[in-house]
Scaffold this active site. Structure first.
Site, PDB file in Angstrom:
ATOM      1  N   ASP A  35      18.295  -0.397  40.192  1.00 11.93           N
ATOM      2  CA  ASP A  35      17.949  -0.291  38.781  1.00 11.93           C
ATOM      3  C   ASP A  35      17.369   1.112  38.579  1.00 11.93           C
ATOM      4  O   ASP A  35      16.285   1.427  39.077  1.00 11.93           O
ATOM      5  CB  ASP A  35      16.924  -1.365  38.418  1.00 11.93           C
ATOM      6  CG  ASP A  35      16.540  -1.361  36.946  1.00 11.93           C
ATOM      7  OD1 ASP A  35      16.685  -0.317  36.286  1.00 11.93           O
ATOM      8  OD2 ASP A  35      16.062  -2.403  36.454  1.00 11.93           O
ATOM      9  N   LYS A  70      16.033   0.979  27.031  1.00  9.04           N
ATOM     10  CA  LYS A  70      14.932   1.883  27.281  1.00  9.04           C
ATOM     11  C   LYS A  70      15.357   3.337  27.018  1.00  9.04           C
ATOM     12  O   LYS A  70      15.696   3.693  25.912  1.00  9.04           O
ATOM     13  CB  LYS A  70      14.409   1.670  28.693  1.00  9.04           C
ATOM     14  CG  LYS A  70      14.174   0.204  29.070  1.00  9.04           C
ATOM     15  CD  LYS A  70      13.252  -0.529  28.114  1.00  9.04           C
ATOM     16  CE  LYS A  70      12.782  -1.887  28.631  1.00  9.04           C
ATOM     17  NZ  LYS A  70      13.858  -2.862  28.879  1.00  9.04           N
ATOM     18  N   ARG A 111      35.364  -9.337  23.090  1.00  9.38           N
ATOM     19  CA  ARG A 111      34.581 -10.026  24.134  1.00  9.38           C
ATOM     20  C   ARG A 111      35.058  -9.654  25.527  1.00  9.38           C
ATOM     21  O   ARG A 111      34.298  -9.692  26.491  1.00  9.38           O
ATOM     22  CB  ARG A 111      34.626 -11.543  23.937  1.00  9.38           C
ATOM     23  CG  ARG A 111      33.842 -12.311  25.016  1.00  9.38           C
ATOM     24  CD  ARG A 111      33.682 -13.785  24.677  1.00  9.38           C
ATOM     25  NE  ARG A 111      34.952 -14.467  24.609  1.00  9.38           N
ATOM     26  CZ  ARG A 111      35.614 -14.955  25.669  1.00  9.38           C
ATOM     27  NH1 ARG A 111      35.117 -14.811  26.881  1.00  9.38           N
ATOM     28  NH2 ARG A 111      36.757 -15.592  25.506  1.00  9.38           N
ATOM     29  N   TYR A 124      11.152  -5.331  37.964  1.00  6.38           N
ATOM     30  CA  TYR A 124      10.801  -5.806  36.631  1.00  6.38           C
ATOM     31  C   TYR A 124      10.555  -7.319  36.658  1.00  6.38           C
ATOM     32  O   TYR A 124      11.253  -8.066  37.365  1.00  6.38           O
ATOM     33  CB  TYR A 124      11.943  -5.440  35.687  1.00  6.38           C
ATOM     34  CG  TYR A 124      11.905  -6.088  34.328  1.00  6.38           C
ATOM     35  CD1 TYR A 124      10.824  -5.900  33.471  1.00  6.38           C
ATOM     36  CD2 TYR A 124      12.964  -6.880  33.887  1.00  6.38           C
ATOM     37  CE1 TYR A 124      10.797  -6.479  32.225  1.00  6.38           C
ATOM     38  CE2 TYR A 124      12.950  -7.457  32.633  1.00  6.38           C
ATOM     39  CZ  TYR A 124      11.865  -7.266  31.816  1.00  6.38           C
ATOM     40  OH  TYR A 124      11.831  -7.840  30.578  1.00  6.38           O
TER      41      TYR A 124
END
Length: 395
Positions: free
Chosen positions: A186, A211, A60, A114
């Site tokens: 981005d 993506k 983690r 987005y």
């Protein structure tokens, strides 16, 4: 040593960056699907926890060999000092903001983004006291005047989702730096193959690795690349929000990155062919694709992009229902709300990525009911064009 040997090409780095030969001879980093790692002595444990040496510790926290190998590859491909991998693209966005802003501070968001990012900025972050001011993509000159003492970060996409608008990255990064602001882009649509924003002055680059970086519609992940000191506060939030990528997903993503340059080259070629066809079709009133740009916009694109990407948006003079009928007639394109895979996908932004945006806001951003966003895959371009031709026939 030759220059090529000093600086390997992108394809070579996509295959080999981040990999260390495993003691048992594995060619690539194995999957260490362990939650925790043991130490011989307490002193060894403290050396890792207190930063005197790197090593596996607790997954983690990001201290996992499979994840570390992936992050080294991601950093290399974007030309960054370091990288962080996340459980999703939106995890990367949210941790980046939370790592660098606090209550009472502000984001400047330039151009289209987005729909999930827009929702985060307008719905989630205000509950934490973080606000966002939105500027159009052509309002870079207003960035300094729009900044306040509370402004900390400039966020943008280029090309943007879904209008494929291109921002002058160097100009925006310079304006942000002059105003004392952190710049974050981005880079999902362009990928590191077509564009490296860090080389144009941007501070941090993030991706929805779901993506193109993943490329096969079989994983969900995010990535952030940049200077180590700017990643450190983000890693703190990633750890405590539990946004770590799983080792199994990290290995899958590393596998995909090895073929990224080959895949993106075909996406570029196929999308260019589809865009050219659509631009000449009588039912299509507009095509959004960087490769079709002219004039000053084309000059910007030529300065900062090596390829034009695999995304194409077309606009019909039609209602949402009439547009849906065209989408429904597609046979080779699947109707799905993602992008960047080897298969071609079609979606109406008003029904998927920007469904939650108010109609007036969509209209102001040029996201009409007649818009169809295409993610162009790796099929034969003639087959994709034939499918679009039959779907666009008036019925």
């Amino acid at each position: 040593m030759s220059e090529a040997a000093d600086t390997p090409g992108l394809s070579t780095r996509s295959v080999h960056a981040g990999d260390r030969r495993d003691p048992l001879g594995a060619i690539h980093a194995p999957i260490y699907n362990q939650s925790t790692f043991a130490f011989e002595r307490t002193a060894d444990l403290l050396d890792v926890i207190e930063g005197r040496r790197d090593g596996p510790l607790y997954t983690r926290y990001g201290a996992n060999p499979t994840v570390a190998a992936l992050e080294a590859k991601l950093a290399d491909l974007e030309g960054g000092q370091a990288a962080l991998a996340f459980s999703a693209g939106m995890a990367a966005v949210s941790a980046t903001v939370l790592g660098h802003l606090r209550a009472g501070e502000q984001i400047l968001c330039v151009g289209d983004v987005y729909g999930g990012t827009y929702e985060l900025f307008t719905e989630n972050l205000p509950r934490l006291g973080i606000t966002t001011t939105f500027l159009r993509a052509d309002e870079i000159a207003r960035l300094g005047a729009s900044s306040t003492p509370a402004t900390r970060l400039v966020y943008f996409e280029s090309p943007s989702n879904p209008t494929l608008a291109v921002v002058d990255i160097a100009a925006l990064a310079a304006a942000a730096r002059a105003a004392g602001l952190l710049s974050v882009i981005d880079n999902t649509f362009a990928t590191p193959v077509n564009q490296n924003p860090l080389a144009h002055g941007v501070d941090l680059v993030l991706h929805s690795a779901t993506k193109y970086l993943g490329g096969h519609s079989d994983l969900v992940a995010g990535a952030l690349m940049g200077p180590a000191d700017l990643l450190a506060p983000v890693a703190y939030w990633r750890k405590n929000l539990g946004q770590m990528i799983a080792p199994e997903v990290a290995a899958l993503l590393a596998r995909s990155l090895r073929s990224l340059p080959v895949r993106v080259a075909r996406h570029n070629d196929n999308a260019a062919a589809v865009a050219e066809f659509l631009a000449g079709h009588p039912r299509v009133v507009r095509v959004h694709y960087p490769g079709l740009a002219t004039g000053p916009e084309r000059a910007v694109i030529d300065r900062q992009m090596r390829g034009h990407g695999g995304m194409v948006s077309l606009v019909l003079d039609a209602t949402a229902e009439q547009t849906a009928a065209v989408v429904d007639r597609l046979r080779l394109f699947a109707i799905a709300g993602s992008l960047g895979g080897v298969e071609s996908l079609a979606t109406q932004p008003v029904t998927t990525s920007h469904h939650g945006m108010a109609p007036a806001e969509r209209a102001a951003r040029g996201i009409s009911d007649g818009m169809i966003r295409l993610s162009i895959g790796l099929e034969d371009p003639a087959d994709l064009i034939a499918d679009l031709a039959q779907a666009l026939k008036a019925h």
